[in-house]
Design a protein around this motif. Structure first.
Motif, PDB file in Angstrom:
ATOM      1  N   ASP B 420       0.822  -1.208   0.000  1.00 28.17           N
ATOM      2  CA  ASP B 420       0.000   0.000   0.000  1.00 28.17           C
ATOM      3  C   ASP B 420       0.850   1.249   0.000  1.00 28.17           C
ATOM      4  N   PHE B 421       2.120   1.093   0.250  1.00 28.39           N
ATOM      5  CA  PHE B 421       3.013   2.253   0.234  1.00 28.39           C
ATOM      6  C   PHE B 421       3.743   2.293  -1.101  1.00 28.39           C
ATOM      7  N   GLU B 422       4.000   3.512  -1.549  1.00 28.52           N
ATOM      8  CA  GLU B 422       4.749   3.669  -2.794  1.00 28.52           C
ATOM      9  C   GLU B 422       6.140   3.072  -2.617  1.00 28.52           C
ATOM     10  N   MET B 423       6.527   2.334  -3.616  1.00 31.98           N
ATOM     11  CA  MET B 423       7.854   1.732  -3.540  1.00 31.98           C
ATOM     12  C   MET B 423       8.905   2.830  -3.700  1.00 31.98           C
ATOM     13  N   PRO B 424       9.956   2.814  -2.882  1.00 29.16           N
ATOM     14  CA  PRO B 424      10.986   3.838  -3.066  1.00 29.16           C
ATOM     15  C   PRO B 424      11.684   3.681  -4.406  1.00 29.16           C
ATOM     16  N   ALA B 436      12.606   7.282 -13.125  1.00 28.37           N
ATOM     17  CA  ALA B 436      12.843   8.707 -13.411  1.00 28.37           C
ATOM     18  C   ALA B 436      11.661   9.544 -12.951  1.00 28.37           C
ATOM     19  N   VAL B 437      10.463   9.038 -13.224  1.00 31.01           N
ATOM     20  CA  VAL B 437       9.267   9.786 -12.823  1.00 31.01           C
ATOM     21  C   VAL B 437       9.223   9.932 -11.309  1.00 31.01           C
ATOM     22  N   ARG B 438       9.507   8.823 -10.619  1.00 31.90           N
ATOM     23  CA  ARG B 438       9.494   8.878  -9.165  1.00 31.90           C
ATOM     24  C   ARG B 438      10.530   9.866  -8.624  1.00 31.90           C
ATOM     25  N   TRP B 439      11.715   9.829  -9.244  1.00 31.95           N
ATOM     26  CA  TRP B 439      12.786  10.724  -8.792  1.00 31.95           C
ATOM     27  C   TRP B 439      12.340  12.177  -8.951  1.00 31.95           C
ATOM     28  N   LEU B 440      11.726  12.460 -10.110  1.00 32.50           N
ATOM     29  CA  LEU B 440      11.267  13.832 -10.349  1.00 32.50           C
ATOM     30  C   LEU B 440      10.226  14.229  -9.316  1.00 32.50           C
ATOM     31  N   ARG B 441       9.293  13.316  -9.045  1.00 33.25           N
ATOM     32  CA  ARG B 441       8.195  13.651  -8.140  1.00 33.25           C
ATOM     33  C   ARG B 441       8.705  13.882  -6.716  1.00 33.25           C
TER      34      ARG B 441
END
Lengths: 293, 444
Positions: B420-424, B436-441
Motif C-alpha cells: 500500500d506504500f509507494e515503492m521507493p 525517473a518519474v518517481r525521482w522527479l516527483r
C-alpha cells in the motif's frame, strides 16, 4: 436381494452450466435488462412501422387520409367565419382595413392567424389599438380605436394630420380639407405636439389672428399671425413668453400696431421689429421731438 | 519480490474499482463448504477513516445483500485438488448469491485456509531522510526489511507492518510526522504455496470474475471472532474447519503469526466412517447429531442407530453407544488440538501476557470441546462466533462463517500492507522510466 428403497434417480448436479451461469449474469446486467424490457419492444414497433411505410402507395394513402380528415373537421360549420365586422372605425378606415387584410371569406377559423391579423391592423397609421376575436356565429369582430386628428402638420413631405400624441394619422391633400384644425409647421414639429397644443390654447385670446405655429431650428416655436406678424418664442418656457405678449397686447394693443415681429427669445429684452413705414414714421416723430425740423 | 508487489498492487486497484462500483463478492473456499456473501458499500463513514477502527470495529459502511453456501467439491486441506469440481461449486455459490442480491457482481475477494502458510518476522532500519518521518520513509523502511529466502514456489500473501520503532522508542503504530533519526520496522510476512493461489485465481477467473483481493482464512477468522480487546491485548484464534485448522495470533490489532494444521472435522468424519464402517454421509450425520468429546455414564446407555440399506437386516440394524462414538471422535480432536498446541509453542505463544484462545470454525461446535481444549491449550479458552454485520442472514451467523464474515471486514477496511506504500525509487530497476518519474516527483 435388491435394496428395498428404490435407487433414487441420479442426483441432478445443482451447479449451473457455464452458459446458464453467463446467462444469469447477463440478465442481472442493468443495461441489458433495460434493453430487453424497453429497447427491444420499441425497436420492434419502429421496425414494423418502417416496414409498413416503406411502400410509397401506402404512404400516399395515409397522407391522403390525414388530409381528408383534417379538411372534414375544418369545414364544419362550427369553425366557419362568414363575415368581418369592424366597430369604432370611420367608413374610409374600415375600407382601408378590409383592403389591407384582404380576407377571402368565408373561411375556417383554423386558417385565421388572429395575432398576425392584429399586428397588421395595428400597423395601420390611423389605428390606435385594435382587438380581434371570432364571435359565435362565424363573425370576425374587430374593435378599432381610431386616432383623433388634433393638428395639421405641414412639412417637406406634405400635409399630415397628427393626433394629440404626435402620431401621423393620414395625409391630406390641402389645408382647406381640415380648416377646423390648427396648423403647425417645420421639421421636428410632430415630436412636440403637446407643447404646440399648450401654446395654441394659450393663444386663444388672439385666436382669430393665429395662422399657425412654426418650429424653428427644431428648437423653438414661432407663433405666426396674419399680416405677416410673428411672435418669436424662446426655447425655454415659451408659454410664459406668449402670456407676456398677450398681456402687452391687451394693455397696449401691441399686435394691432404696425409690428412685424415680437422677439421674446431673450426674456430680459423683448424686442419689436417695426414695418419700414412705421420705422419712418417713428424717426419723423423723433426728429420733431428733438426739434431738428 | 518486485513482481509480487506489482500483482498485489493490481489487486488493490481492482478492489478500488469494486468500491467504486459499490458491490463486491466475498468467497470463502473451504474444504467442506464454500460460502459467498455479496456486499454493497453505501458510502463509507468518513469518521471511520480518520482514526483507524471506529467504535463499530469497522463493520459499518457495508451491507450484506446476498448470501449463499454450498457443499464444497474438489477441495482438500483447503487447497484446490480438482479444478473442474471446484469451479462448479464456486459457480453454484456465486450464482445463488447473485440471484439473492439481484445484482451482477464482477469482483471477488477470496480466502482459503490451506496452502501451508508460513509466517516470517522481518525487521528493517533506515535513517530518516528529513527531520520528521514521512510516508516515503515508511515505504523505505518497509523496503529495507531483509526478506528471508522463503523458497521457490511460494508467494507472499500478507506483509503487514506490525510495529515501528523510532530511535529508542518502540511500539509505535504510526510513526509519520514524528521526529527522529533511525526508523525501524517489524513486518509480519505470510507466504503460501504459489500453486494453490494460482489454482484459486484460475478457478475464479473461469467464473468470469476479477480477483480483487486474497486473504488467509486464519487471519479473517481472527478479525471477526476475536473481540477488539483480545486483538489489542493478544489472543490466538483457532479456526477449526473441515480439512484444515487455522491458527492465528493477534496482538495490538495486528496478526503476528499464522499457521495451519492439515487436519479438521473431515478427518473426524473419516474416523467415524472407518470405525463404524458406514458411508461418509452417514458418518457426518451421526457426528453432527450425536457427536461429543466428553463421555459420561449416561452415554453408555444411549444407543445410536447407525442404519444402512444393504438389505441385510442384521447389518442395517446395527447400533452403537454414544460412548463408543465419543471414543472415536475424541482422539482425533485431541490430536488436532495437540498439533495446534505445538504450533502455538513454536510461535512462542506462551511468552505473550494474554493467553486467551478463541475456538471458532464449524468443527468447534462439538459439544464439550471447550473443556477438552482448556486441558490441552490452556485455561483461557472460549468459543467464538463471528461478529454481527449489517444484513447478515441468520443462517450464516454460526461459527463456521467466521472466516467469511472476517473477509467482509477485511474487504471493507483492509489493514495497510507493504504494497500500500509507494515503492521507493531505488527499488525500481535502473534505467526505468518510472524510476525517473518517481525521482522527479520526489525531488521537485
Amino acid at each position: 436381494m435388491w435394496p428395498l428403497r428404490r435407487p433414487s434417480d441420479p442426483r441432478r448436479d445443482p451447479a449451473p452450466s457455464r452458459w446458464a451461469y453467463r446467462m444469469q449474469r447477463l440478465m442481472l446486467t442493468p443495461a441489458f435488462r433495460l434493453t430487453l424490457r424497453a429497447g427491444l419492444p420499441a425497436a420492434a414497433v419502429v421496425a414494423a412501422g418502417a416496414l409498413w411505410l416503406g411502400d410509397a402507395e401506402r404512404r400516399a394513402h395515409l397522407l391522403g387520409y390525414v388530409a381528408e380528415a383534417r379538411a372534414a373537421i375544418e369545414s364544419r360549420p362550427e369553425f366557419r367565419v362568414e363575415l368581418m365586422a369592424i366597430d369604432g372605425a370611420s367608413a374610409d378606415l374600415a375600407e382601408e382595413i378590409r383592403a389591407t387584410l384582404a380576407l377571402d371569406l368565408p373561411t375556417t377559423s383554423f386558417d385565421l392567424d388572429l395575432d398576425a391579423l392584429r399586428e397588421t391592423v395595428a400597423a395601420l397609421a390611423p389605428v390606435e389599438s385594435v382587438s380581434l376575436r371570432i364571435r359565435p356565429g362565424g363573425v370576425l369582430q374587430l374593435e378599432v380605436t381610431e386616432r383623433v386628428p388634433a393638428l395639421v402638420w405641414r412639412s417637406a413631405e406634405g400635409l399630415h394630420l397628427l393626433d394629440a400624441e404626435g402620431h401621423a394619422v393620414r395625409r391630406i391633400a390641402a389645408r382647406t380639407d381640415r380648416p377646423d384644425l390648427p396648423l403647425i409647421a417645420g421639421e421636428g414639429a410632430n415630436a412636440h405636439v403637446a407643447e404646440a397644443r399648450a401654446l395654441l390654447s394659450a393663444a386663444r385670446p388672439i385666436a382669430p389672428r393665429v395662422r399657425g405655429l412654426v418650429r424653428v431650428g427644431e428648437r423653438r416655436w414661432d407663433l405666426v399671425l396674419d399680416r405677416g406678424q410673428r411672435i418669436m418664442l424662446p426655447a425655454e418656457r415659451p408659454r410664459r413668453a406668449l402670456d407676456r405678449v398677450i398681456a402687452m397686447d391687451g394693455a397696449q394693443d401691441l399686435l394691432a400696431r404696425d409690428v412685424t415681429a415680437v422677439d421674446m427669445r431673450l426674456a430680459g429684452r423683448p424686442t419689436l421689429r417695426l414695418a419700414p413705414a412705421a420705422m419712418e414714421e417713428m424717426h419723423r416723430i423723433r426728429r420733431i421731438e428733438w426739434g431738428e425740423d | 519480490m518486485n513482481e509480487l508487489y506489482q500483482s498485489q498492487r493490481a489487486m488493490r486497484a481492482m478492489r478500488k474499482a469494486a468500491m467504486q462500483r459499490g458491490v463486491v463478492a466475498i468467497l470463502d473456499v473451504g474444504t467442506s463448504k464454500i460460502a459467498c456473501l455479496v456486499l454493497r458499500f453505501d458510502g463509507a463513514d468518513p469518521r471511520l477513516d480518520s482514526d483507524g477502527v471506529g467504535p463499530l470495529a469497522g463493520q459499518a459502511g457495508f451491507r450484506v445483500i446476498g448470501a449463499a453456501t454450498t457443499r464444497s467439491r474438489g477441495v482438500r486441506f483447503g487447497e484446490i485438488a480438482a479444478m473442474q469440481e471446484t469451479e462448479l461449486a464456486i459457480r453454484t455459490v456465486l450464482k445463488t448469491a447473485q440471484n439473492m442480491a439481484q445484482i451482477r457482481v464482477d469482483h471477488v475477494i477470496a480466502s482459503f485456509s490451506g496452502a501451508e502458510p508460513r509466517s516470517y518476522g522481518l525487521a528493517g532500519e533506515v535513517e530518516v531522510a528529513e527531520q520528521t518521518v514521512s510516508e516515503h520513509d515508511v515505504a523505505r523502511v518497509l523496503a529495507a526489511c531483509e526478506v528471508p529466502d522463503y523458497g521457490a514456489g511460494r508467494e507472499v500473501l500478507h506483509a503487514q507492518p506490525v510495529n515501528f520503532a523510532l530511535d529508542h522508542r518502540t511500539g509505535l503504530s504510526d510513526p509519520r510526522g514524528q521526529i527522529g533519526n533511525a526508523l525501524a520496522a517489524d513486518m509480519h510476512m505470510l507466504t503460501v504455496d504459489a500453486q494453490a493461489v494460482q489454482n484459486l485465481a484460475q478457478a475464479i477467473k473461469r467464473c468470469d470474475m476479477e480477483l480483487a483481493g486474497l486473504a488467509s482464512s486464519a487471519y479473517c477468522a481472527g478479525i471477526s471472532a476475536l473481540v477488539e480487546d483480545e486483538q489489542e491485548l493478544g489472543a490466538a484464534c483457532i479456526d477449526m474447519g473441515g480439512g484444515s485448522t487455522g491458527v492465528s495470533i493477534f496482538i495490538k490489532k495486528h496478526m503476528i503469526y499464522a499457521d495451519s494444521v492439515r487436519m479438521g472435522g473431515d478427518h473426524v468424519t473419516g474416523d467415524i466412517s472407518m470405525g463404524l464402517s458406514v458411508p461418509t454421509s452417514v458418518a457426518e450425520r451421526i457426528k453432527t447429531f450425536h457427536g461429543g468429546v466428553v463421555a459420561t455414564g449416561m452415554d453408555d446407555r444411549e444407543m445410536i442407530e447407525i442404519g444402512g440399506d444393504t438389505g441385510d437386516w442384521e447389518h442395517d440394524r446395527r447400533t452403537v453407544s454414544r460412548a463408543e462414538l465419543i471414543g472415536i471422535i475424541r482422539p482425533r480432536v485431541e490430536e488436532i488440538l495437540e498439533e495446534v498446541r505445538a504450533r502455538l509453542d513454536a510461535a512462542g505463544f506462551e511468552h505473550l501476557q494474554s493467553q486467551q484462545i478463541v475456538l471458532t470454525g464449524a468443527a468447534s461446535q462439538i459439544p464439550g470441546l471447550d473443556g477438552l481444549a482448556s486441558r490441552i491449550l490452556g485455561q483461557r479458552v472460549r468459543l467464538g462466533r463471528p461478529m454481527r454485520v449489517h444484513g447478515l442472514p441468520q443462517s450464516v451467523t454460526g461459527p463456521g462463517f467466521s472466516a467469511a464474515v472476517g473477509l467482509c471486514l477485511f474487504a471493507a477496511h483492509p489493514q495497510d500492507e507493504w504494497w500500500d506504500f509507494e515503492m521507493p525509487a531505488e527499488s525500481y530497476p535502473a534505467r526505468s522510466l518510472r524510476r525517473a518519474v518517481r525521482w522527479l516527483r520526489e525531488n521537485w
